[in-house]
Write an enzyme that holds these catalytic residues in place. Structure first.
Site, PDB file in Angstrom:
ATOM      1  N   ASP A 283       0.865  -1.170   0.000  1.00 22.20           N
ATOM      2  CA  ASP A 283       0.000   0.000   0.000  1.00 22.20           C
ATOM      3  C   ASP A 283       0.913   1.236   0.000  1.00 22.20           C
ATOM      4  O   ASP A 283       2.134   1.134   0.086  1.00 22.20           O
ATOM      5  CB  ASP A 283      -0.978  -0.013   1.189  1.00 22.20           C
ATOM      6  CG  ASP A 283      -2.217   0.838   0.888  1.00 22.20           C
ATOM      7  OD1 ASP A 283      -2.171   1.672  -0.044  1.00 22.20           O
ATOM      8  OD2 ASP A 283      -3.247   0.683   1.578  1.00 22.20           O
TER       9      ASP A 283
HETATM   10  C1  BGC Z   1      -5.070   3.165   0.141  1.00 23.98           C
HETATM   11  C2  BGC Z   1      -5.256   2.131  -0.944  1.00 23.98           C
HETATM   12  C3  BGC Z   1      -5.092   2.760  -2.308  1.00 23.98           C
HETATM   13  C4  BGC Z   1      -3.737   3.442  -2.365  1.00 23.98           C
HETATM   14  C5  BGC Z   1      -3.432   4.057  -3.712  1.00 23.98           C
HETATM   15  C6  BGC Z   1      -3.823   3.990  -0.052  1.00 23.98           C
HETATM   16  O1  BGC Z   1      -3.797   5.065   0.815  1.00 23.98           O
HETATM   17  O2  BGC Z   1      -5.029   2.512   1.391  1.00 23.98           O
HETATM   18  O3  BGC Z   1      -6.510   1.539  -0.823  1.00 23.98           O
HETATM   19  O4  BGC Z   1      -5.218   1.790  -3.308  1.00 23.98           O
HETATM   20  O5  BGC Z   1      -3.699   4.453  -1.381  1.00 23.98           O
HETATM   21  O6  BGC Z   1      -4.206   5.156  -3.961  1.00 23.98           O
END
Ligand code: BGC
Length: 740
Positions: A283
């Site tokens: 993530d």
């Molecule tokens: C979130 C994810 C997301 C990623 C990319 C993160 O902060 O937890 O769900 O896919 O950002 O945008």
């Protein structure tokens, strides 16, 4: 039309490889390519910077052309647009030494430009086929905008409505969550990943993110292995079985190990036990966060741990790119681990067909034709109609007549465009939305006079608009109020300690309802709310969530009865926040709650039951259940197939759709079991007076539980089946599983 490309670029040097579904060809191709790659080029494939926009954590470096040309980037987060992605692709293919195409990843969570209802709402439809179609539309549109890879579906089961991210998931139940997970993966990935209109789907967030303590984002999930396996893992299993090619690690730790360093669950469970071979992406700054988690001393340490755990792609930490080269050269990180991850990334690019034609997503005319077209809008409207949940309808206030002379429209969200989109509408535009007022105007034309009064803001304590709102109500034949949460109260990092309607909205509703007029409250929000105070005072309450670009039309379709509401709650609505966690599939305990017994499991100030149970939702008609039958009173362990049928009758005066739900209880087992668990559901549409017999098939997966070693087994003994229109269904029958 494909964007005009220079002749050389149209045929990249390795375009001779084809047949993206052919694993032997894939291996031969990837072997040959990897043999040519330097360590830096390999780590480049594992590096994912952000494109423009998207920041959900510390500001991160955006991808630049020089890095792409140097082969230091394998994929990019958050770049879209056929023209823009194509320009970047051209840099990768034409200017980098090996010409390896980029993958463009984005959060296509509930539609792309055609924003659909938020995932929690879609789940409320209990209509996996409609949800698959919604994901299919999202894939067709997003891929036309140059995107190869979506960071969806979000599969976190959660019983924690304070957590803002419940809006992104399918709710509290692992069975419903698994059905929706598979539907979404099939929708995104279609039948052929190499087709130019499919997206690589990402099962996220792995795992137990929905169990974050206190509903605080990113927080600790300290749960038993049993809970992990019974509650949090099933939707991931379903998504991978449906073919999901990617998984994202979650920000939380599970029992002391941050998921970005969890070798046991990633390498051990996903890859070795389940045999899954897709790409695992971190993530946002998840690799770097191993330092504040306190398991890594520095950046190199964080990179080493994450790679060893099986995290293939480093999203925006730039640790793999910058800190791992020396660690590999000096023997602190095994080259074999780098190679394994690089292979998986190249496999994904091969499966997407990018080595055949890296420009296959570059067609601007296709992009135009496949953006917000009538078919996409119609699908978004249909999905929204099916997602609304009618919580109350005293005196059949709904549906409203279309021949009202005056309709008062009250509340801060009646013409709020952003609320239609909800959160995670990355490519959504407010100007594309139909607001509730626009929907009402379109449905009513000039026949009805709309008196529009805001009455109050979403937040704050200003009640100065109440008098005008009450006057508007008094002068009208009926009142529709649009209340709820603005989108920044939902989704990531938007956790609340209160589940009440924010600000003075509840007071406003009560003041308007006191006029005695037929009042309908339409809720626009992203989580279960505690709205018990409205019950008995506001005659009709429709939960419409964040309904997407066509929300305004869909709301009117339902308010005026062109379409009857048919959604059911995918999460329990508590009476107040103090009841949380509250969910239908709880355990009985040794002292189940009983009003007349003090020393039982309950509160002294509030009843133990929720305001609205999981699966609840009314329509404009009523349904009766009878003739509940189990096919076999006794089943042998060796042949655990059961059939349950029930007759459902439309006992009211209007046509309607019921979600018939089947719950099961294992009465006595060697581990405590939930009081009931959803194991089947079916949407049935019936005319007044019409009946239909619905049959559910139960098998090993439904009757089994996990034994002491977490292996699924069926234990002999009795089971109870409950069938009805919510998790409080009362029609019940039993059967026994015997040794022989
Ligand atoms: C979130 C994810 C997301 C990623 C990319 C993160 O902060 O937890 O769900 O896919 O950002 O945008």
């Amino acid at each position: 039309m494909t964007l005009a490309l220079p002749a050389a670029a149209a045929t990249p040097s390795h375009a001779v490889y084809s047949s993206a579904g052919d694993r032997a060809a894939e291996k031969a191709f990837v072997d040959a390519l990897m043999a040519k790659m330097t360590l830096e080029e390999k780590l480049g494939q594992l590096n994912q910077p952000r494109g423009l926009g998207s920041n959900t954590g510390p500001a991160a470096m955006a991808a630049d052309d020089a890095q792409i040309a140097a082969g230091a980037i394998g994929s990019i987060l958050g770049s879209h647009g056929a023209e823009r992605t194509c320009r970047l692709q051209r840099v990768a293919v034409e200017q980098s030494r090996l010409g390896i195409p980029l993958m463009f990843a984005s959060d296509v969570i509930h539609g792309h430009r055609t924003v659909f209802p938020v995932p929690l709402a879609e789940s409320a439809s209990f209509d996996p086929e409609e949800v698959r179609i919604a994901a299919r539309h999202a894939a067709v549109e997003a891929s036309a905008h140059g995107i190869h890879w979506t960071f969806a579906p979000m599969l976190d089961i959660s019983r924690e409505p304070r957590w803002g991210r419940v809006v992104e998931g399918a709710g509290e139940d692992p069975y419903l969550g698994s059905v929706m997970a598979a539907a979404r993966v099939r929708g995104f990935q279609g039948d052929d990943l190499a087709a130019p209109d499919t997206l690589l789907a990402t099962a996220k967030h792995f795992v137990a993110y929905g169990a974050a303590e206190g509903g605080r984002d990113y927080d600790v999930a300290d749960i038993s292995e049993r809970t992990l396996h019974e509650l949090h893992l099933p939707p991931f299993k379903a998504a991978l079985e449906a073919g999901a090619e990617s998984v994202m690690a979650s920000f939380n730790e599970v029992a002391g190990v941050p998921m970005h360093a969890h070798r046991g669950l990633i390498e051990g469970l996903l890859r070795e036990q389940w045999g899954w071979d897709g790409i695992l992406v971190s993530d946002y700054t998840g690799v770097m966060e191993l330092i504040p988690h306190g398991v890594a001393g520095d950046r190199e340490d964080a990179g080493r741990l994450a790679l060893a755990a099986g995290v293939d792609i480093d999203m925006v930490s730039e640790i793999y790119l910058k800190d791992l080269p020396a660690a590999v050269r000096e023997g602190r990180v095994p080259m074999a681990q780098v190679d394994a991850s690089v292979r998986r990334v190249l496999n994904a690019k091969f499966r997407l067909g990018l080595f055949d034609d890296p420009y296959r997503y570059c067609d601007v005319q296709r992009q135009e034709a496949l953006t917000l077209n009538p078919e996409q809008r119609a699908a978004a409207r249909r999905m929204a109609q099916k997602s609304f949940v009618l919580l109350e309808n005293d005196g059949d206030v709904l549906p409203l007549s279309k021949s009202l002379r005056t309709l008062a429209v009250i509340g801060p969200l009646a013409d709020n465009r952003h609320t239609m989109l909800g959160n995670w509408a990355v490519a959504g535009r407010v100007e594309d939305t139909v607001t509730p007022i626009e929907g009402l105007q379109a449905a009513l034309g000039d026949r009805t006079r709309l008196v529009v009064v805001k009455g109050a803001e979403i937040e704050g304590d200003d009640t100065s608009g109440f008098d005008e709102a009450v006057r508007a109500a008094q002068s009208a034949d009926a009142v529709v109020m649009f209340l709820g949460e603005h989108p920044e109260m939902s989704a990531e990092a938007n956790n609340r300690t209160s589940l009440d309607l924010p600000g003075v909205q509840q007071q406003l509703a009560l003041a308007v309802a006191a006029t005695g007029k037929p009042v309908v409250v339409v809720l626009l929000n992203g989580r279960p709310l505690s709205i018990g105070a409205l019950q008995g005072r506001v005659p009709a309450i429709l939960e419409a969530w964040y309904p997407g670009v066509e929300g305004g039309h869909a709301i009117s379709d339902v308010l005026f009865g062109d379409v009857a509401p048919s959604g059911k709650l995918p999460m329990t609505f508590p009476r107040n926040v103090g009841q949380v966690p509250i969910y239908y599939a709880h355990k009985n305990t040794g002292r189940p709650p009983r009003a007349e017994e003090k020393y039982t499991s309950k509160y002294i100030d509030v009843h133990w039951t929720p305001q609205y149970p999981f699966g609840h939702g009314l329509g404009y008609t009523t349904f009766g259940y009878d003739q509940l039958k189990v096919e076999r009173a006794k089943l042998a362990l060796a042949a655990p197939e059961q059939r349950v049928s029930v007759r459902v009758t439309n006992t009211g005066k209007r046509a309607g759709t019921e979600v018939v739900q089947l719950y099961l209880r294992d009465d006595v087992a060697s581990f405590t079991r939930p009081v009931r668990q959803l194991r089947g559901f079916e949407r049935v549409t019936l005319q007044p007076g019409e009946s239909k017999t619905v049959t559910f098939e139960l098998g090993f997966d439904d009757l089994s539980m996990l034994d002491a070693s977490l292996k699924p087994v069926i234990e002999p003994g009795t089971f109870t089946v409950f069938v009805g229109g919510s998790s409080s269904a009362t029609a019940e029958a039993g059967f026994e599983v015997t040794e022989q």
